[in-house]
Design an enzyme around this catalytic site. Structure first.
Site, short mmCIF file in Angstrom:
data_model
loop_
_atom_site.label_atom_id
_atom_site.label_comp_id
_atom_site.label_asym_id
_atom_site.label_seq_id
_atom_site.Cartn_x
_atom_site.Cartn_y
_atom_site.Cartn_z
N GLU A 87 -122.38 -20.32 32.81
CA GLU A 87 -122.35 -19.06 32.07
C GLU A 87 -121.16 -18.16 32.37
OE1 GLU A 87 -124.48 -18.12 29.69
OE2 GLU A 87 -125.60 -19.99 29.83
N SER A 479 -191.76 -17.66 37.29
CA SER A 479 -192.38 -17.54 38.62
C SER A 479 -191.37 -17.35 39.74
CB SER A 479 -193.23 -18.77 38.90
OG SER A 479 -194.32 -18.84 37.99
#
Length: 819
Positions: A87, A479
């Site tokens: 770059e 239960s």
């Protein structure tokens, strides 16, 4: 001539000054609208939130932009070299703008060419952070001005750090750290020269150099970067040649986590973080979340629940194929297309299963074609296998459990059927038929002392259904709620030896009459102790007990334990007809297991922000002296337990002892194979057996689950918590116990133990049959008279013994008016 030259020189000076003034005015106007470059000093990019299991293993990531911020000091030199070569090779020497590169771009633009090139890394930072992507001469001027200012304000390393963490690399990855994980499943420090060069090639055009769609272009661009690295002196030519010989090596990251079957847990974490901090914090805040998940227990929980659901489902026969396709020579293409279009769900969290198509079927076996491993829709793999008739016997029943007329594979499957299969042995060609169950369930395992959720399963498969039945499904506990009715009684004057009449009862409310009955019977079994009532899960006894002490008290305890936010004080609620979640039930049982201390269930231990600062911690206990600056012979620091005591420790032990009886002699007898430690628990079965439950615990873990259809429907006449849910808990505990020390429940100081008659609840004589040792609080003990909860007369123990055998039998059966 001299005057003429002077005239032209003057004109040129005036013209120059005019142009300079015009340029100055133009630039001055542009600089007024330039964004503030000082915001770069407080740069906080969107960063992925990472969720970890209790052992640190990565579970998942959440991000809109998959990015992990990496300081420039942590970026290896070879990675920096690759990006500088690709770059901006003069990055550390220019003032922000590369004059030669900019000149080339201006000349190209002036000649009618496109806007391109000439941008330095600093200019790209200016564009990415402060400007738009507009392709214009004006934007390039602004970019250059900002670049000069940025270079004056920040160091080169800071600018490079901003660049490497911000740029887009494709595949939803941002920043060099995220790109390294996405493309190579590596950290930045592990990247080779060739891999670093490929990543440096991507910012120019990620789609143009896609590692799979444009592999040739990607290799050419990577090799160009490698040559520039050698040309600039970052690597030797020998190293460059070796790097160019390497394959591209990209392996797109399939998943973000390494913890198997943690999807339900991760999704619950996601919801909680959004509720606590908001959507932006989750997807952009870079949080580090440490959860309470135990990966080993999670795998065990997932497997045992799946096995339990499959066992129930397969007993009710085959549902039919998931889809059908043509069985032409291109069957693999058709199957791959079907899967790719998601017309048959891929159960990714059930990795043992594969999708297959029936290629041929006979009375003895089925030939199948398996889903392609390469995932290609145009050139898929072609792998085949077989299912023998013995490995699909369960499919010879229909959904009602009735036997089909055909007794072989050819009466169940036909060519073109798309099915699920599981290999009998890894790597083998023999398979068994599978099908996703219609029945579902939820499972939670928790540390009873801290409330840390160790495992959570919200259904058979997250890929099949994302609905979390462990936390989101509100079901009747049946239960399994009874222990809290009995705990309320034990905390308010009753004892385990208190006797309640087990006989038919009618509750009249307005014009309606409610007649609760015990499971599988209409008549009761006469008077029995509270222990017998909970061990055998007697509904009529529980209703009489709740009626005697008042439902307001039961409701208070249910809310105190966190089972319900508000429980209506109606007698049917004593049998668990209110709706709650598995998470709440397991948390409530944890209170009993830890001696009555309130806990806050949690799936998150700690949350840190992007800077490592802890912003949430589940541990709320104080620790005096933990931060001493030096050792001065002081006492060791201790954690201060400031949790609320919601149940008397002695009551907690009493109800625990009674629930041990459920496992040893009661409704879960023979279902829990663990014998080397204390185990307590309670079954639950709702009306018409629409849900079956079991919640149980040892001194160091509590777990619970339910099974039921998402749209409640009867599970079958013989479906019970003891038959369906308890074996799943037992299978989980059998494996989990191998990782935990064998312990017994601690007895609170002062507890008294007295042998009593199991039927009368009165003190037992030496050698008397049918007795049990019960735990009593100080100042309490067996009753001196045979007293049954309710109205009636009383007989002393001596009177009972002196009465006729017929009277004694009548008392035992609850058929006498003498109590």
């Amino acid at each position: 001539m001299i005057r003429l030259i002077g005239y032209f020189f003057g004109m040129a000076c005036v013209l120059f000054l005019g142009v300079a003034a015009a340029v100055a005015i133009y630039l001055s106007g542009m600089t007024k609208d330039l964004p503030d470059y000082e915001v770069l000093s407080s740069y906080e990019p969107p960063v992925a939130t990472r969720v970890h299991a209790g052992n640190g293993a990565l579970m998942t990531e959440y991000a809109r932009e998959r990015r992990l911020f990496l300081p420039i000091q942590a970026v290896p030199d070879r990675v920096k070299a690759a990006f500088l070569s690709a770059e901006d090779k003069n990055f550390y020497n220019h003032p922000g703008v590369d004059i030669y590169g900019l000149g080339r771009a201006v000349m190209l633009l002036a000649s009618g060419g496109p806007m391109q090139g000439g941008s330095t890394i600093t200019q790209q930072v200016a564009k990415n952070f402060l400007l738009t992507n507009e392709r214009s001469f004006e934007r390039k001027i602004k970019e250059a001005i900002l670049s000069f200012r940025i270079e004056q304000a920040y160091s080169k390393d800071k600018i490079l750090e901003l660049y490497l963490n911000e740029i887009f690399f494709g595949l939803n990855s941002y920043g060099i750290a995220g790109a390294a994980l996405t493309y190579f499943d590596k950290s930045v420090t592990e990247l080779t020269t060739a891999e670093a060069a490929y990543l440096a090639a991507l910012p120019k055009g990620p789609n143009n150099y896609h590692p799979f769609r444009h592999e040739k272009a990607a290799l050419e661009r990577r090799n160009w970067v490698i040559d520039r690295m050698a040309e600039n002196g970052y690597i030797t030519q020998v190293d460059a040649d070796d790097a160019k010989k390497q394959p591209l090596g990209a392996q797109q990251r399939r998943g973000t986590g390494t913890v198997l079957a943690s999807e339900y847990f991760s999704e619950e974490v996601r919801r909680q973080i959004i509720d606590r901090y908001g959507d932006k914090a989750l997807y952009e805040g870079g949080l580090s979340v440490r959860t309470s998940l135990d990966p080993d227990l999670q795998v065990i929980a997932r497997k045992v629940l799946q096995n339990g659901l499959l066992d129930y489902d397969e007993r009710r026969g085959y549902h039919g194929p998931a889809a059908t396709i043509e069985t032409s020579p291109d069957w693999a293409v058709s199957l791959a297309t079907l899967i790719a279009d998601n017309k048959v769900p891929v159960l990714r969290d059930v990795p043992e299963w594969k999708i297959a198509v029936v290629l041929g079927v006979s009375a003895t076996e089925v030939e199948i074609g398996l889903e392609p491993e390469n995932g290609s829709k145009t050139d898929p793999d072609r792998e085949t296998g077989k299912i023998s008739a013995d490995d699909m016997k369960w499919a010879y029943q229909d959904s009602e459990g009735e036997r089909r007329t055909a007794k072989g594979p050819d009466g169940v499957l036909k060519p073109g059927d798309v099915i699920y299969v599981e290999a009998l042995q890894p790597g083998g060609s023999a398979y068994r038929l599978r099908q996703p169950p219609k029945v579902q369930g939820g499972f939670v395992a928790m540390d009873p002392n801290t409330g840390r959720v160790l495992a959570m399963v919200g259904g058979f498969s997250y890929s099949q259904s994302e609905f979390n039945r462990a936390t989101q499904a509100k079901r009747q506990p049946g239960s399994s709620f009874k222990p809290f009715v009995y705990a309320a009684a034990l905390d308010n004057g009753y004892t385990p030896a208190s006797v309640v009449l087990d006989a038919p009862i009618e509750i009249v409310s307005g014009n309606q009459v409610w007649r609760p009955s015990n499971y599988g019977e209409k008549d009761g079994n006469g008077p029995a102790t509270l222990r017998t009532g909970i061990e055998l899960s007697r509904n009529q006894m529980t209703v009489r007990l709740a009626q005697d002490m008042g439902m307001e008290l039961v409701a208070e305890y249910a809310e105190r334990f966190g089972i319900y936010d508000k429980l209506a004080p109606y007698l049917p609620m004593a049998l668990g007809s209110g709706e709650t979640t598995v998470m709440r039930m397991v948390s409530a049982y944890a209170v009993i297991a830890n001696g009555g201390k309130q806990i806050k269930p949690t799936i998150i231990d700690r949350i840190q922000d992007r800077y490592g600062k802890t912003i949430f911690r589940h541990e709320e206990r104080g620790c005096e002296g933990c931060n001493a600056s030096e050792w001065a012979n002081q006492e060791e620091p201790t954690l201060i337990d400031n949790r609320e005591q919601v149940l008397d420790p002695m009551t907690a032990y009493q109800i625990t002892s009674m629930m041990e009886g459920v496992v040893q002699r009661g409704s879960a007898a023979g279902k829990i194979p663990v014998k080397d430690r204390s185990v307590a628990g309670k079954t639950g079965t709702t009306n018409d057996a629409k849900d079956t439950w079991f919640v149980g615990f040892t001194p160091n873990i509590v777990a619970g689950l339910y099974l039921g259809f998402d749209t409640p429907a009867p599970l079958g006449n013989r479906a019970t918590g003891g038959g369906l849910a308890a074996p799943i808990f037992g299978a989980f505990l059998e494996q989990a116990a191998k990782r935990m020390p064998a312990e017994k429940f601690q007895v609170p100081e002062g507890m008294q133990f007295i042998a009593v008659n199991r039927k009368t609840g009165m003190m037992a004589f030496d050698g008397e049959p049918d007795t049990i040792v019960e735990a009593f609080k100080p100042g309490t003990g067996p009753a001196d008279v045979f007293q049954i909860i309710g109205d009636g007369e009383y007989m002393t123990q001596d009177q009972i013994l002196e009465s006729s055998p017929q009277t004694q039998q009548a008392i035992t059966n609850g058929q006498s008016g003498l109590y």
